[in-house]
Design a protein around this motif. Structure first.
Motif, short mmCIF file in Angstrom:
data_model
loop_
_atom_site.label_atom_id
_atom_site.label_comp_id
_atom_site.label_asym_id
_atom_site.label_seq_id
_atom_site.Cartn_x
_atom_site.Cartn_y
_atom_site.Cartn_z
N GLY A 1 0.87 -1.09 0.00
CA GLY A 1 -0.08 -0.21 -0.02
C GLY A 1 0.85 1.31 -0.14
O GLY A 1 0.21 2.28 0.05
N GLY A 2 2.17 1.08 -0.14
CA GLY A 2 3.01 2.24 -0.10
C GLY A 2 3.14 3.12 -1.43
O GLY A 2 2.70 2.58 -2.44
N LYS A 3 3.89 4.10 -1.23
CA LYS A 3 3.98 5.04 -2.54
C LYS A 3 5.38 5.34 -2.85
O LYS A 3 6.22 5.78 -1.50
N ALA A 4 6.05 5.35 -3.70
CA ALA A 4 7.51 5.87 -3.74
C ALA A 4 7.33 6.98 -4.79
O ALA A 4 6.71 6.93 -5.90
N LEU A 5 7.74 8.10 -4.55
CA LEU A 5 7.84 9.52 -5.39
C LEU A 5 9.09 9.86 -5.90
O LEU A 5 9.92 9.90 -5.06
N PHE A 6 9.49 10.05 -7.26
CA PHE A 6 10.58 10.54 -7.68
C PHE A 6 10.35 11.88 -8.56
O PHE A 6 9.48 11.64 -9.39
N CYS A 7 10.83 12.81 -8.27
CA CYS A 7 10.82 14.12 -8.88
C CYS A 7 12.25 14.58 -9.74
O CYS A 7 13.29 14.27 -9.10
N THR A 8 11.94 14.65 -10.68
CA THR A 8 13.10 15.22 -11.59
C THR A 8 12.68 16.48 -12.77
O THR A 8 11.57 16.68 -12.97
N ASP A 9 13.47 17.31 -12.57
CA ASP A 9 13.22 18.53 -13.36
C ASP A 9 12.85 17.74 -15.02
O ASP A 9 13.83 17.00 -15.51
#
Length: 239
Positions: A184-192
Motif C-alpha cells: 500500500g506504500g508509494k514511492a515518489l521520484f521528482c526530476t526537472d
C-alpha cells in the motif's frame, strides 16, 4: 554513520576539507539553517589537480547543491497522508527534502545517501535544525542485494529528487524500492523536465502501478527575472 556525534565534532571534521557556515533558507514562512560551502571552486580545483574527476556525474560533489526538486517533492509529500507514516529519502545529498518533510507529521524519517561527505552535511543540517529526534541519517547503497535488515518494518513512503540521472541505477533502484516499500506504500521520484528519464517510468511499470504528474514552479534568477520550471513526479505504487 554514528547518530551520537555532536554538531561541534561533526563541523570540525567537515572543516578539514570545506570552508562552511550555516546559512538561512526560507521555506514556506519557516527558516531552515543549511550548511553551505564557500570554497567550492577551490575544492573542485583540487579534485581536478588530483585527476579525481573521471565521470562528472559520479565524481563531482552534486550532493552539495540545493536542488529545487527537493523543495517541490518535500512540499508535495504533505498531500500523501504523512501523519504517522514512515519515510525513506534516497540520494538525499544535504537532506533538504527530509528537512522539509519533517514538519508534516511523519512518525519516522530515514535520510540516506551513498556519499560519506553528503551524510556528514545532512547530519549537520539535521542537528542544527533540531530534528535529530525525528530524522535518522544513514548510508544506503541501492545496488546492495537483499533487503536491508535495518529497515523492518518497511517504509510507507520512499522519496527521491534528481536521482535518476545515472541510467545504470534504474534497475537496482526499482529492485530496492520493491524490497523496502510497504504494501500500500508509494514511492515518489521528482526530476526537472530538462533531465527527465522516460525509460525509468517504462521500466517501473513492469513491477508497479505508475502515475506521472507535472508540477510548475515560478522563481527568479540571479538578475531578478521571473522564470518557470517544470518538474515531473513519478508515483510508484505496489499493485
Amino acid at each position: 554513520m554514528a547518530q551520537t556525534e555532536d554538531l561541534d565534532t561533526l563541523l570540525a571534521a567537515i572543516r578539514r576539507t570545506f570552508d562552511v557556515d550555516f546559512e538561512p533558507l526560507q521555506v514556506d514562512g519557516d527558516t531552515l539553517q543549511v550548511l553551505t560551502i564557500h570554497n567550492m571552486q577551490a575544492h573542485l580545483d583540487k579534485l581536478l589537480h588530483r585527476r579525481a574527476i573521471r565521470n562528472p556525474l559520479k565524481d563531482l560533489p552534486l550532493w552539495a547543491k540545493v536542488w529545487p526538486a527537493s523543495f517541490v517533492l518535500g512540499r508535495l509529500l504533505r498531500n500523501y497522508e504523512p501523519e504517522g507514516k514512515s519515510l525513506l529519502e534516497l540520494g538525499a545529498g544535504c537532506g533538504i527534502l527530509s528537512l522539509i518533510a519533517a514538519r508534516y507529521g511523519f512518525s519516522r524519517i530515514v535520510l540516506s545517501d551513498v556519499q560519506e561527505d553528503a551524510l556528514r552535511f545532512a547530519r549537520a543540517n539535521v542537528l542544527r535544525n533540531h530534528l535529530d529526534d525525528r530524522v535518522d541519517v544513514c548510508h544506503v547503497d541501492v545496488t546492495a542485494p537483499g533487503r536491508d535488515p535495518r529497515f523492518s518494518p518497511m517504509f510507507d513512503r520512499i522519496a527521491a529528487s534528481e536521482i535518476l540521472y545515472l541510467d545504470e541505477l534504474h534497475g537496482p533502484l526499482l529492485k530496492f524500492t520493491a524490497r523496502h516499500l510497504a504494501p500500500g506504500g508509494k514511492a515518489l521520484f521528482c526530476t526537472d523536465m530538462a533531465r527527465a528519464k522516460p525509460h525509468f517510468a517504462k521500466l517501473a511499470a513492469k513491477s508497479f502501478r505508475v502515475t506521472e504528474g507535472r508540477v510548475g514552479v515560478k522563481s527568479r534568477d540571479e538578475e531578478g527575472r521571473e522564470q518557470r520550471r517544470l518538474y515531473t513526479v513519478l508515483i510508484l505504487e505496489r499493485p
